[in-house]
Enzyme design. Structure first.
Site, PDB file in Angstrom:
ATOM      1  N   TRP A   1       0.897  -1.369  -0.038  1.00 58.73           N
ATOM      2  CA  TRP A   1       0.047   0.167   0.050  1.00 58.73           C
ATOM      3  C   TRP A   1       0.967   1.168   0.097  1.00 58.73           C
ATOM      4  CZ3 TRP A   1       1.517   2.869   4.098  1.00 58.73           C
ATOM      5  CH2 TRP A   1       2.174   2.054   5.014  1.00 58.73           C
ATOM      6  N   ASN A   2       1.934   1.211   0.408  1.00 61.75           N
ATOM      7  CA  ASN A   2       2.934   2.379   0.352  1.00 61.75           C
ATOM      8  C   ASN A   2       3.076   3.072  -0.915  1.00 61.75           C
ATOM      9  OD1 ASN A   2       5.031   0.414  -0.200  1.00 61.75           O
ATOM     10  ND2 ASN A   2       6.253   1.334   1.208  1.00 61.75           N
TER      11      ASN A   2
ATOM     12  N   LYS B   1      -2.179  -9.022  -7.398  1.00 65.77           N
ATOM     13  CA  LYS B   1      -2.795  -8.713  -6.272  1.00 65.77           C
ATOM     14  C   LYS B   1      -2.533  -7.501  -5.541  1.00 65.77           C
ATOM     15  CE  LYS B   1      -2.620  -9.662  -1.814  1.00 65.77           C
ATOM     16  NZ  LYS B   1      -3.144  -8.289  -1.405  1.00 65.77           N
ATOM     17  N   PRO B   2      -3.133  -6.396  -5.746  1.00 71.97           N
ATOM     18  CA  PRO B   2      -2.776  -5.132  -5.092  1.00 71.97           C
ATOM     19  C   PRO B   2      -3.148  -5.204  -3.390  1.00 71.97           C
ATOM     20  CG  PRO B   2      -4.856  -4.929  -6.329  1.00 71.97           C
ATOM     21  CD  PRO B   2      -4.373  -6.272  -6.538  1.00 71.97           C
ATOM     22  N   ALA B   3      -2.392  -4.252  -2.941  1.00 65.78           N
ATOM     23  CA  ALA B   3      -2.823  -4.039  -1.499  1.00 65.78           C
ATOM     24  C   ALA B   3      -4.253  -3.872  -1.249  1.00 65.78           C
ATOM     25  CB  ALA B   3      -1.955  -3.030  -0.604  1.00 65.78           C
TER      26      ALA B   3
ATOM     27  N   GLY C   1       6.593  -6.190   0.513  1.00 66.97           N
ATOM     28  CA  GLY C   1       5.971  -6.037   1.776  1.00 66.97           C
ATOM     29  C   GLY C   1       6.675  -6.497   3.016  1.00 66.97           C
ATOM     30  N   SER C   2       6.163  -6.929   4.038  1.00 70.91           N
ATOM     31  CA  SER C   2       6.880  -7.120   5.297  1.00 70.91           C
ATOM     32  C   SER C   2       7.842  -8.372   5.112  1.00 70.91           C
ATOM     33  CB  SER C   2       6.134  -7.451   6.449  1.00 70.91           C
ATOM     34  OG  SER C   2       5.155  -8.355   6.489  1.00 70.91           O
TER      35      SER C   2
ATOM     36  N   GLU D   1      11.029  -8.172  -2.064  1.00 71.28           N
ATOM     37  CA  GLU D   1      11.445  -6.814  -1.636  1.00 71.28           C
ATOM     38  C   GLU D   1      10.871  -6.607  -0.176  1.00 71.28           C
ATOM     39  OE1 GLU D   1      13.558  -5.379  -3.060  1.00 71.28           O
ATOM     40  OE2 GLU D   1      13.415  -6.028  -4.961  1.00 71.28           O
ATOM     41  N   LEU D   2      11.705  -6.885   0.782  1.00 70.84           N
ATOM     42  CA  LEU D   2      11.045  -7.090   2.270  1.00 70.84           C
ATOM     43  C   LEU D   2      11.596  -5.831   3.058  1.00 70.84           C
ATOM     44  CD1 LEU D   2      11.749 -10.738   2.751  1.00 70.84           C
ATOM     45  CD2 LEU D   2       9.676  -9.674   1.557  1.00 70.84           C
TER      46      LEU D   2
ATOM     47  N   CYS E   1      10.147   1.476   2.739  1.00 68.28           N
ATOM     48  CA  CYS E   1      11.112   0.407   3.146  1.00 68.28           C
ATOM     49  C   CYS E   1      12.609   0.810   3.241  1.00 68.28           C
ATOM     50  CB  CYS E   1      10.969  -0.803   2.470  1.00 68.28           C
ATOM     51  SG  CYS E   1      10.832  -0.621   0.685  1.00 68.28           S
TER      52      CYS E   1
ATOM     53  N   GLU F   1      11.666  -1.832  12.087  1.00 64.33           N
ATOM     54  CA  GLU F   1      11.142  -0.743  11.388  1.00 64.33           C
ATOM     55  C   GLU F   1      10.091  -0.108  11.970  1.00 64.33           C
ATOM     56  OE1 GLU F   1      10.058  -2.650   7.517  1.00 64.33           O
ATOM     57  OE2 GLU F   1      11.049  -0.696   6.350  1.00 64.33           O
TER      58      GLU F   1
ATOM     59  N   GLU G   1      14.929  -5.100  -8.309  1.00 61.67           N
ATOM     60  CA  GLU G   1      14.250  -4.544  -9.173  1.00 61.67           C
ATOM     61  C   GLU G   1      14.412  -3.296  -9.564  1.00 61.67           C
ATOM     62  OE1 GLU G   1      10.414  -4.380  -6.604  1.00 61.67           O
ATOM     63  OE2 GLU G   1       9.627  -6.323  -7.528  1.00 61.67           O
TER      64      GLU G   1
END
Ligand SMILES: O=CCCC(=O)O
Length: 485
Positions: A158-159, A182-184, A235-236, A257-258, A291, A388, A465
């Site tokens: 979502w960010n 699948k979007p947030a 995401g997380s 990408e965490l 992030c 974080e 990425e």
């Protein structure tokens, strides 16, 4: 709530499967709220495994034809998509600010950032070069070619509701893959608007599917499907580990990408004003919800007080409010859970000896707003050092020597980004090489663009990425051995 758009068709409240805009099989809808006001923005279908499987089948069918096209043909479609995104920048930013909260100026920036991935990877479509390898046998010739992996499942956060979609979908489509996205759940409308524009650009049906709804069911259908060759997730770290375990069953390729825990370091020999400007950019971009945002600010003793006071002056200039209003620099946090985490980190730090310089509370505006906060005398035993925060909290740690600093900065399982300010060139090389992160900003607080390999080491992720490395994530290497020469 209606959004005043020049092109109202960009605001879609349906999912997209195989070129058809559709509702959930169950008919259930999920309401989406504006984090700045709590108002209902709209609703999206609450889909599950069955719809996801249909999207995967549609993607598989569409990809058979798409992979046969030349890179130049695919590049032409992406170019049109890029141009459409840029020509609808204002509408897309209006949607983004409403669902995510970031100020409109920053949202316009994200649309341009997102579009840059479409432009970049469209251009790269023509450059998926292979290789030749001198053979050890006189009778053989060896050639390496690269082929699209196939169907890609993408799960985005979502960010960055726009740019994280394009950073995954553009390279995948450019090299001949198809995507099920699948979007947030908090921010589906930016992804759906991008899909409207991809359709308008001439992307054939089935190549970009957008499935909204039950994260657990959709993710499960994606990870268990043998038709999905690759999962790309942002995401997380906790969710990333879960998805990695689920992908093991079908031995999928993955990009992860965490989470990060970025150190932002200011040495005594730094240009303090530049370091303050860099800290503002890195810490308060997207209200700390990035992030790669600075999470721990380490300042060498000789300039600690000067830096703290200049940082406080700069933070006082930031203006909190609804991102749709003029002059706002910090929007709301995404939800109540985010507010609770910031509060918990502040309470923990204060209990362990930190002092508040400013902020520290929910903002008088209510809803999801929080005061930009600075803490001094932060220490390694505090949660702010270990996790974080993902919010507008700047904890300042004091250090004396470079050796001590490196030990502190690297004492984390995260390894995404780091930043430091110094005017000593030897130190710049030494520290840049010693920091255990995938990306290092040296005398800058902003490090991302479409041309760089974004990604982390340690538990911050797998893969890269953006940049020309980004296409490799969606390509299989195949080697051909020609005998009888
Ligand atoms: O939060 C993740 C993405 C951040 C960026 O691309 O700058």
């Amino acid at each position: 709530m209606s959004i005043p758009l020049q092109h109202p068709s960009l605001f879609r409240q349906q999912a997209l499967i195989g070129g058809l805009w559709c509702a959930a099989d169950s008919g259930i809808l999920q309401p989406i709220h504006n984090p700045a006001t709590g108002e209902l923005i709209g609703q999206v279908p609450y889909m599950g495994a069955a719809e996801t499987q249909r999207a995967i089948a549609a993607a598989q069918a569409a990809q058979r034809e798409w992979k046969q096209r030349t890179g130049k043909e695919r590049a032409a479609v992406l170019r049109r998509w890029f141009e459409l995104v840029m020509s609808h920048q204002e509408d897309l930013a209006q949607i983004l600010t409403r669902e995510q909260g970031r100020p409109l100026a920053e949202a316009r920036g994200e649309i341009a950032y997102g579009a840059s991935f479409i432009e970049w990877f469209g251009e790269e479509a023509k450059r998926t070069y292979g290789d030749t390898i001198p053979s050890p046998q006189a009778s053989q010739r060896i050639v390496v070619i690269k082929q699209p992996v196939g169907v890609v499942a993408a799960i985005t956060p979502w960010n960055f509701p726009n740019a994280m979609v394009t950073r995954k979908a553009a390279p995948a489509l450019a090299v001949g893959c198809a995507v099920v996205l699948k979007p947030a759940p908090q921010t589906p409308f930016s992804a759906l608007a991008l899909a409207v524009l991809a359709e308008e650009a001439g992307l054939p049906p089935g190549l970009l599917n957008v499935v909204t709804g039950d994260a657990h069911a959709i993710g499960g259908a994606m990870t268990s499907s043998t038709a999905v060759a690759k999962l790309s997730f942002t995401g997380s770290t906790a969710v990333g580990k879960l998805l990695l375990a689920q992908c093991a069953g079908t031995v999928k390729r993955v990009s992860m990408e965490l989470g990060g825990n970025a150190p932002f370091i200011v040495f005594d020999d730094a240009d303090v004003d530049a370091a303050v400007a860099g800290a503002i950019a890195s810490k308060y971009r997207n209200n700390g919800q990035t992030c790669v945002c600075a999470n721990r600010i380490y300042v060498q003793s000789g300039i600690y007080d000067a830096f703290a006071s200049k940082l406080a002056s700069a933070v006082r200039q930031l203006k909190v409010g609804n991102g749709l209003e003029d002059g706002i620099t910090l929007g709301p946090l995404i939800d109540e859970r985010a507010l609770l985490k910031v509060e918990a980190h502040i309470a923990d730090a204060l209990a362990k000896g930190a002092q508040l310089v400013m902020g520290g509370r929910r903002h008088a505006l209510g809803h999801n707003f929080f005061e930009p906060t600075i803490l001094v005398n932060a220490s390694a035993d505090m949660r702010v050092a270990q996790e974080e925060t993902f919010g507008p909290l700047a904890p300042l740690f004091r250090f004396d020597t470079e050796e001590e600093l490196l030990r502190l900065a690297n004492a984390t399982e995260s390894g995404l980004a780091s930043y430091f300010y110094s005017r000593d060139i030897a130190r710049c090389w030494r520290v840049a090489e010693a920091l255990e992160t995938g990306m290092v900003g040296i005398n800058t607080g902003l490090i991302t663009s479409e041309v760089v390999p974004f990604g982390g080491i340690k538990q911050s992720g797998l893969g890269r990425e953006g940049s020309y490395y980004g296409t490799d994530e969606y390509l299989n290497i195949k080697y051909l051995c020609f005998g009888g020469q």
